[in-house]
Design a protein around this motif. Structure first.
Motif, PDB file in Angstrom:
ATOM      1  N   LEU A   3      16.366  -3.776  73.007  1.00 30.67           N
ATOM      2  CA  LEU A   3      16.600  -5.172  73.375  1.00 30.67           C
ATOM      3  C   LEU A   3      17.931  -5.336  74.098  1.00 30.67           C
ATOM      4  O   LEU A   3      18.902  -4.645  73.778  1.00 30.67           O
ATOM      5  N   LEU A   4      17.956  -6.272  75.014  1.00 33.53           N
ATOM      6  CA  LEU A   4      19.199  -6.685  75.657  1.00 33.53           C
ATOM      7  C   LEU A   4      19.368  -8.184  75.495  1.00 33.53           C
ATOM      8  O   LEU A   4      18.383  -8.932  75.538  1.00 33.53           O
ATOM      9  N   LEU A   5      20.596  -8.621  75.337  1.00 33.51           N
ATOM     10  CA  LEU A   5      20.938 -10.034  75.457  1.00 33.51           C
ATOM     11  C   LEU A   5      21.501 -10.198  76.863  1.00 33.51           C
ATOM     12  O   LEU A   5      22.450  -9.500  77.244  1.00 33.51           O
ATOM     13  N   VAL A   6      20.896 -11.089  77.627  1.00 33.89           N
ATOM     14  CA  VAL A   6      21.273 -11.279  79.020  1.00 33.89           C
ATOM     15  C   VAL A   6      21.803 -12.689  79.187  1.00 33.89           C
ATOM     16  O   VAL A   6      21.194 -13.663  78.729  1.00 33.89           O
ATOM     17  N   GLU A   7      22.955 -12.783  79.866  1.00 29.86           N
ATOM     18  CA  GLU A   7      23.600 -14.071  80.130  1.00 29.86           C
ATOM     19  C   GLU A   7      23.916 -14.147  81.612  1.00 29.86           C
ATOM     20  O   GLU A   7      24.579 -13.260  82.153  1.00 29.86           O
ATOM     21  N   SER A   8      23.424 -15.173  82.258  1.00 29.33           N
ATOM     22  CA  SER A   8      23.645 -15.353  83.701  1.00 29.33           C
ATOM     23  C   SER A   8      23.289 -14.091  84.484  1.00 29.33           C
ATOM     24  O   SER A   8      24.008 -13.681  85.390  1.00 29.33           O
ATOM     25  N   GLY A   9      22.185 -13.457  84.096  1.00 24.84           N
ATOM     26  CA  GLY A   9      21.695 -12.284  84.798  1.00 24.84           C
ATOM     27  C   GLY A   9      22.365 -10.969  84.435  1.00 24.84           C
ATOM     28  O   GLY A   9      22.021  -9.932  84.984  1.00 24.84           O
ATOM     29  N   GLU A  10      23.319 -10.992  83.507  1.00 22.91           N
ATOM     30  CA  GLU A  10      24.066  -9.790  83.135  1.00 22.91           C
ATOM     31  C   GLU A  10      23.785  -9.409  81.687  1.00 22.91           C
ATOM     32  O   GLU A  10      23.819 -10.265  80.794  1.00 22.91           O
ATOM     33  N   ALA A  11      23.547  -8.123  81.442  1.00 22.73           N
ATOM     34  CA  ALA A  11      23.397  -7.631  80.071  1.00 22.73           C
ATOM     35  C   ALA A  11      24.771  -7.676  79.404  1.00 22.73           C
ATOM     36  O   ALA A  11      25.717  -7.043  79.878  1.00 22.73           O
ATOM     37  N   VAL A  12      24.874  -8.466  78.334  1.00 25.41           N
ATOM     38  CA  VAL A  12      26.158  -8.618  77.643  1.00 25.41           C
ATOM     39  C   VAL A  12      26.163  -7.949  76.271  1.00 25.41           C
ATOM     40  O   VAL A  12      27.234  -7.721  75.698  1.00 25.41           O
ATOM     41  N   ALA A  13      25.001  -7.638  75.739  1.00 25.02           N
ATOM     42  CA  ALA A  13      24.906  -6.968  74.438  1.00 25.02           C
ATOM     43  C   ALA A  13      23.504  -6.399  74.304  1.00 25.02           C
ATOM     44  O   ALA A  13      22.593  -6.765  75.056  1.00 25.02           O
ATOM     45  N   GLY A  14      23.325  -5.522  73.340  1.00 21.84           N
ATOM     46  CA  GLY A  14      22.004  -4.960  73.137  1.00 21.84           C
ATOM     47  C   GLY A  14      21.961  -4.011  71.963  1.00 21.84           C
ATOM     48  O   GLY A  14      22.948  -3.835  71.246  1.00 21.84           O
ATOM     49  N   GLY A  15      20.815  -3.428  71.793  1.00 25.31           N
ATOM     50  CA  GLY A  15      20.619  -2.466  70.718  1.00 25.31           C
ATOM     51  C   GLY A  15      19.169  -2.068  70.656  1.00 25.31           C
ATOM     52  O   GLY A  15      18.328  -2.557  71.412  1.00 25.31           O
ATOM     53  N   ALA A  16      18.879  -1.157  69.744  1.00 22.60           N
ATOM     54  CA  ALA A  16      17.529  -0.623  69.638  1.00 22.60           C
ATOM     55  C   ALA A  16      17.246  -0.249  68.192  1.00 22.60           C
ATOM     56  O   ALA A  16      18.150  -0.162  67.364  1.00 22.60           O
ATOM     57  N   PHE A  17      15.967  -0.027  67.917  1.00 24.90           N
ATOM     58  CA  PHE A  17      15.591   0.596  66.656  1.00 24.90           C
ATOM     59  C   PHE A  17      14.451   1.554  66.922  1.00 24.90           C
ATOM     60  O   PHE A  17      13.759   1.478  67.938  1.00 24.90           O
ATOM     61  N   MET A  18      14.325   2.485  65.993  1.00 28.42           N
ATOM     62  CA  MET A  18      13.254   3.475  66.046  1.00 28.42           C
ATOM     63  C   MET A  18      12.708   3.640  64.635  1.00 28.42           C
ATOM     64  O   MET A  18      13.315   3.185  63.666  1.00 28.42           O
ATOM     65  N   ARG A  19      11.588   4.266  64.533  1.00 28.68           N
ATOM     66  CA  ARG A  19      10.965   4.508  63.232  1.00 28.68           C
ATOM     67  C   ARG A  19      11.795   5.515  62.439  1.00 28.68           C
ATOM     68  O   ARG A  19      12.151   6.575  62.952  1.00 28.68           O
ATOM     69  N   TYR A  20      12.122   5.165  61.209  1.00 30.22           N
ATOM     70  CA  TYR A  20      12.788   6.076  60.280  1.00 30.22           C
ATOM     71  C   TYR A  20      11.752   6.638  59.310  1.00 30.22           C
ATOM     72  O   TYR A  20      11.692   7.821  59.069  1.00 30.22           O
ATOM     73  N   ASP A  21      10.938   5.716  58.744  1.00 34.53           N
ATOM     74  CA  ASP A  21       9.766   6.088  57.956  1.00 34.53           C
ATOM     75  C   ASP A  21       8.784   4.917  58.019  1.00 34.53           C
ATOM     76  O   ASP A  21       9.026   3.962  58.755  1.00 34.53           O
ATOM     77  N   ASP A  22       7.706   4.975  57.270  1.00 37.33           N
ATOM     78  CA  ASP A  22       6.668   3.940  57.365  1.00 37.33           C
ATOM     79  C   ASP A  22       7.191   2.523  57.142  1.00 37.33           C
ATOM     80  O   ASP A  22       6.666   1.570  57.715  1.00 37.33           O
ATOM     81  N   GLU A  23       8.210   2.363  56.309  1.00 32.83           N
ATOM     82  CA  GLU A  23       8.712   1.032  55.955  1.00 32.83           C
ATOM     83  C   GLU A  23      10.072   0.709  56.560  1.00 32.83           C
ATOM     84  O   GLU A  23      10.546  -0.414  56.438  1.00 32.83           O
TER      85      GLU A  23
END
Length: 155
Positions: free
Chosen positions: A54-74
């Motif tokens: 994910l990105l947080l975009v402000e006035s067309g610019e990426a200002v913050a973001g992050g991601a997640f991936m599977r660690y286990d089923d839950e």
């Protein structure tokens, strides 16, 4: 005040380039070759059906973001939490966490796991302030522990 837009992208998307560049520099500066290696993780782990970038975009610019991936089923493992160097001290990292937690719920995850490096006191403070449970002794010198692990139950 401008509005923040949440965008679901791939790490390879040109909009994510500032995040990747700044995090690579930050990790390499703080942790050397191990930091650079973290940023070489295959980016497809952050794509549906098991993850999201994910990105947080402000006035067309990426200002913050992050991601997640599977660690286990839950459990989703959060990675790549970032705020652009020109946009820090605005609460954007908290917003990224909220957005990632919400997205992880929609993927069916009920827990979050994450680690941060011992040379990132700002990240440690963020996770403690936002309800994450430390999986280490917070009184111990972080430099003697290694990666600092946290978890959180999400419903």
């Amino acid at each position: 005040m401008t509005t923040l837009e949440v965008r679901r992208v791939r790490q390879s998307d040109p909009e994510a380039a500032p995040l990747v560049a700044e995090l690579t520099h930050e990790y390499t500066t703080r942790y050397g070759p191990m930091g650079a290696e973290e940023m070489r993780r295959p980016a497809d782990v952050f794509e549906p059906p098991n993850g999201q970038f994910l990105l947080l975009v402000e006035s067309g610019e990426a200002v913050a973001g992050g991601a997640f991936m599977r660690y286990d089923d839950e459990t989703a493992e959060m990675k790549r939490i970032w705020t652009h160097s020109r946009h820090r001290r605005r609460g954007l990292a908290r917003r990224v966490l909220v957005e990632l937690e919400n997205e992880a719920r929609t993927f069916g995850y009920s827990r979050i796991y994450l680690t941060t490096g011992p040379r990132q006191p700002e990240a440690k403070g963020l996770y403690l302030a936002t309800g994450y449970t430390p999986l280490f002794d917070v009184e111990t010198d972080p430099l003697t522990i290694g990666p600092l692990a946290f978890s959180k139950v999400i419903h």
